[in-house]
Design a protein around this motif. Sequence first.
Motif, mmCIF file in Angstrom:
data_model
loop_
_atom_site.group_PDB
_atom_site.id
_atom_site.type_symbol
_atom_site.label_atom_id
_atom_site.label_comp_id
_atom_site.label_asym_id
_atom_site.label_seq_id
_atom_site.Cartn_x
_atom_site.Cartn_y
_atom_site.Cartn_z
ATOM 1 N N LYS A 76 41.601 34.522 28.476
ATOM 2 C CA LYS A 76 41.618 35.825 29.133
ATOM 3 C C LYS A 76 41.867 35.672 30.627
ATOM 4 N N SER A 77 42.665 36.572 31.150
ATOM 5 C CA SER A 77 43.120 36.470 32.540
ATOM 6 C C SER A 77 41.984 36.551 33.543
ATOM 7 N N THR A 78 40.874 37.184 33.179
ATOM 8 C CA THR A 78 39.777 37.357 34.130
ATOM 9 C C THR A 78 39.107 36.033 34.507
ATOM 10 N N LEU A 79 39.305 34.980 33.711
ATOM 11 C CA LEU A 79 38.704 33.688 34.049
ATOM 12 C C LEU A 79 39.231 33.150 35.368
ATOM 13 N N TRP A 80 40.445 33.515 35.736
ATOM 14 C CA TRP A 80 41.041 32.996 36.972
ATOM 15 C C TRP A 80 40.354 33.556 38.215
ATOM 16 N N PRO A 96 47.223 32.433 30.829
ATOM 17 C CA PRO A 96 46.443 33.673 30.801
ATOM 18 C C PRO A 96 47.024 34.688 29.829
ATOM 19 N N VAL A 97 46.120 35.391 29.156
ATOM 20 C CA VAL A 97 46.514 36.496 28.295
ATOM 21 C C VAL A 97 45.700 37.717 28.731
ATOM 22 N N ASP A 102 40.155 44.529 29.658
ATOM 23 C CA ASP A 102 39.952 43.894 30.959
ATOM 24 C C ASP A 102 40.735 44.599 32.056
ATOM 25 N N PRO A 103 40.213 44.580 33.293
ATOM 26 C CA PRO A 103 40.995 45.122 34.419
ATOM 27 C C PRO A 103 42.302 44.355 34.579
ATOM 28 N N GLY A 133 39.486 36.734 19.717
ATOM 29 C CA GLY A 133 39.688 37.430 20.988
ATOM 30 C C GLY A 133 38.514 37.369 21.938
ATOM 31 N N ILE A 134 37.327 36.999 21.454
ATOM 32 C CA ILE A 134 36.136 36.930 22.296
ATOM 33 C C ILE A 134 35.282 35.758 21.840
#
Length: 460
Positions: A76-80, A96-97, A102-103, A133-134
């Motif tokens: 997930k992109s939010t990890l960055w 990233p996906v 997610d924002p 997905g989670i």
Amino acid sequence: MNDAVHAAPVAATYPPWVAGLARQLARVFFQRVEVIGAAAVPRHRPLLYVANHNNGLIDPLLLIGFLPGRPRFLAKSTLWRNPILRPFLALGRVIPVYRRQDPGFSAAANEQTFARCQEGLAAGGAVALFPEGISHSAPGLAELRTGSARIAVGTLERFGDVGLRIVPVGLLFDARERFRSRVLVKVGAAIDPATALAAGDRPQQVRQLTALLADALAAVTLGYPSWEEARLIERAAELYLHPEPELPGRQPMAPSFATLRAFSEEYRRLLRERPEEVAALAAELADYDGLLRAFGLRDVQVAAAYPLPSVARFAAGSVAVLLLRLPLALAGMALGWIPYRICGWLGARVAHRPDQPATYKLFGGLVLYPLFWAAEAVVAARWAGWPGALAVLALGPIGGWAAVRFLGRLRLLLTEARAYLLLRRKRGLGRELRARRQRIRERIVVLADGPTPGHRGAGS
């Protein structure tokens, strides 16, 4: 998001030493990592790994370290946004996906990600993702998203049959949040999507392949409707697998996998056909399980024969090993006590879900331990010069590993000594527990109506 994260082709994976580092980190965090089925993974062809997701960032670490092909992960992109994780994401060349919840969600960016994965697979690369997905703490699989199927179907549409194989992987933990627990990496049979898919339009094929992947993941995991059912089935299997050992011990996870699956299937069948008998057995198992937990005992300790010569050999061997490891272990504990406590606090207080503590402990330790060793080396240099600093830098990791091994052996000795003394002092408790255990074990065999579930599972 940094565009450089997206730029490199998927087939250009990380260097081999990254996989080696992941293996070593996993072997430090886990007391035992068992891998079965990896030898059957087809080499020299595109690979799409799909796995269940129950332990945060520990899950990709295991797949990177123990699976062939050096797969690159979608995450997930939010990890960055996490500055501590970002260097590790770059090191593993994670892709990233964007998820709808997610924002910053971007359908166009996701399509580009999937297209690049397809191009990388067509070039012979390996990609891995978690189709649930989670990361979650449920006892069974969550509903699968369609991303993995869309990547596979899209690869076939764009490039034809490039030899792609989809490999299901089950990750099973005995105590996922605990440091020095155990994990089983179960690799299933590879799926050829080119032959598995029936004719149809793209949405139909995506749905068909998603359902096929759900079945494949179910075959390499142990899914239960509830944690209560999971505990009872695992307790029943434990009674069968450890009839009367000489001394308590932990059996490898891999051989018990088929037995647990067989017990689970048998339980569901009998629940339909003989519900009253199953309910009565479940009640007895729950009572027995409650007694074990109340007294802090394991089933195998109740069942063990404990012959005195074997007990003496175990105690003497453990004491000898502890004395041998003690000097280095003391140095390691002194140099690593503060980061160890901080990592424990992170896992207990900062983690918000049961699938997060192991991630905080491991990745927090990767940052904190080197920082504290460096600071302690600076202090040592002031007192003893460069020789003192070099000694601290060497004793930090070496002594830390000795401390891990020392504490593990000490914990084992104390745990087994407590159980042995408790069962010897309270002989009435021991007799009662053993009698209950025997009655339940006999009922399990009778209820199965023929070969025991363990025998059925071993041949399945």
